[in-house]
Design a protein around this motif. Structure first.
Motif, PDB file in Angstrom:
ATOM      1  N   SER A   1       5.094  11.474  -3.773  1.00  0.00           N
ATOM      2  CA  SER A   1       5.411  12.519  -3.512  1.00  0.00           C
ATOM      3  C   SER A   1       6.395  13.363  -4.575  1.00  0.00           C
ATOM      4  O   SER A   1       6.450  12.740  -5.838  1.00  0.00           O
ATOM      5  CB  SER A   1       6.348  12.450  -2.362  1.00  0.00           C
ATOM      6  OG  SER A   1       7.651  11.725  -2.750  1.00  0.00           O
ATOM      7  N   ALA A   2       6.821  14.503  -4.378  1.00  0.00           N
ATOM      8  CA  ALA A   2       7.554  15.071  -5.539  1.00  0.00           C
ATOM      9  C   ALA A   2       8.799  14.379  -5.778  1.00  0.00           C
ATOM     10  O   ALA A   2       9.212  14.523  -6.842  1.00  0.00           O
ATOM     11  CB  ALA A   2       8.015  16.721  -4.966  1.00  0.00           C
TER      12      ALA A   2
ATOM     13  N   ASP B   1      17.157  12.870  -6.041  1.00  0.00           N
ATOM     14  CA  ASP B   1      16.267  14.068  -5.541  1.00  0.00           C
ATOM     15  C   ASP B   1      16.635  14.471  -4.038  1.00  0.00           C
ATOM     16  O   ASP B   1      17.075  13.854  -3.336  1.00  0.00           O
ATOM     17  CB  ASP B   1      14.602  13.397  -5.488  1.00  0.00           C
ATOM     18  CG  ASP B   1      13.881  14.566  -5.117  1.00  0.00           C
ATOM     19  OD1 ASP B   1      13.539  15.354  -6.071  1.00  0.00           O
ATOM     20  OD2 ASP B   1      13.457  14.801  -3.772  1.00  0.00           O
ATOM     21  N   PRO B   2      16.835  15.680  -3.988  1.00  0.00           N
ATOM     22  CA  PRO B   2      17.178  16.454  -2.684  1.00  0.00           C
ATOM     23  C   PRO B   2      16.312  15.957  -1.519  1.00  0.00           C
ATOM     24  O   PRO B   2      16.650  15.831  -0.477  1.00  0.00           O
ATOM     25  CB  PRO B   2      17.012  18.030  -3.042  1.00  0.00           C
ATOM     26  CG  PRO B   2      17.143  18.057  -4.459  1.00  0.00           C
ATOM     27  CD  PRO B   2      16.615  16.707  -4.936  1.00  0.00           C
TER      28      PRO B   2
ATOM     29  N   GLN C   1      19.295  10.993   4.981  1.00  0.00           N
ATOM     30  CA  GLN C   1      20.459  11.393   5.713  1.00  0.00           C
ATOM     31  C   GLN C   1      19.725  11.445   7.074  1.00  0.00           C
ATOM     32  O   GLN C   1      20.354  11.046   8.064  1.00  0.00           O
ATOM     33  CB  GLN C   1      20.923  12.802   5.283  1.00  0.00           C
ATOM     34  CG  GLN C   1      21.962  13.208   6.487  1.00  0.00           C
ATOM     35  CD  GLN C   1      23.166  12.244   6.220  1.00  0.00           C
ATOM     36  OE1 GLN C   1      23.591  11.814   5.099  1.00  0.00           O
ATOM     37  NE2 GLN C   1      23.918  12.423   7.552  1.00  0.00           N
ATOM     38  N   ALA C   2      18.405  11.756   7.270  1.00  0.00           N
ATOM     39  CA  ALA C   2      17.812  11.989   8.566  1.00  0.00           C
ATOM     40  C   ALA C   2      17.538  10.172   9.330  1.00  0.00           C
ATOM     41  O   ALA C   2      17.976  10.287  10.408  1.00  0.00           O
ATOM     42  CB  ALA C   2      16.561  12.458   8.449  1.00  0.00           C
TER      43      ALA C   2
END
Length: 153
Positions: free
Chosen positions: A28-29, A41-42, A49-50
């Motif tokens: 993934s990115a 990474d954001p 957090q989720a």
């Protein structure tokens, strides 16, 4: 168990789990060149957090099973055991097919040396017998675990 300890363990589990390379999925990115997720990474932060929010929601759910209230352990410790096992297995209660409290069969309490140990058979995921346990240590603190440790015959 203390709530802060449970959350600290969950965060450690989450971060450790996210660092394992995802061999079956394309990168993934948010993954770096080695295939590990970048905790700065954001996207990683959003997913972490989720996951923590979902775990907090789980804490308020009272699962039904025949054994809670019958072990002699504090209610909070009984309710924590299936949540602990799901964290160990990388599951959430909201996921289909995840371990439930009713997948645990309470076998009883045994004195082993200076420890008092409560055992459950895990009726989930494997034909091989696995057991969950809560050790009441001499200092009146509980330690949860699971695996091949078996109750005495």
């Amino acid at each position: 168990m203390h709530r802060a300890l449970v959350i600290a363990i969950a965060v450690c589990w989450l971060l450790a789990g996210c660092e394992r390379p995802q061999l079956e999925q394309p990168r993934s990115a948010s993954q770096n060149a080695s295939g590990k997720l970048d905790p700065n990474d954001p996207e990683f932060k959003k997913r972490a957090q989720a996951r923590l929010q979902e775990m907090k929601r789980e804490e308020s759910i009272r699962e039904e099973a025949p054994w809670p209230g019958r072990t002699g352990l504090p209610d909070d410790d009984e309710r924590e055991l299936p949540r602990y096992l799901r964290r160990e297995f990388g599951q959430l209660l909201s996921q289909p097919g995840s371990l439930r409290a009713q997948d645990l069969h309470y076998l009883g309490v045994f004195v082993q040396g200076v420890e008092t140990v409560h055992y459950w058979r895990i009726n989930y995921g494997s034909a091989k017998s696995k057991f969950a346990y809560v050790v009441v240590a001499p200092a009146d603190r509980q330690v949860m675990g699971w695996g091949d440790r078996t109750p005495p015959k």
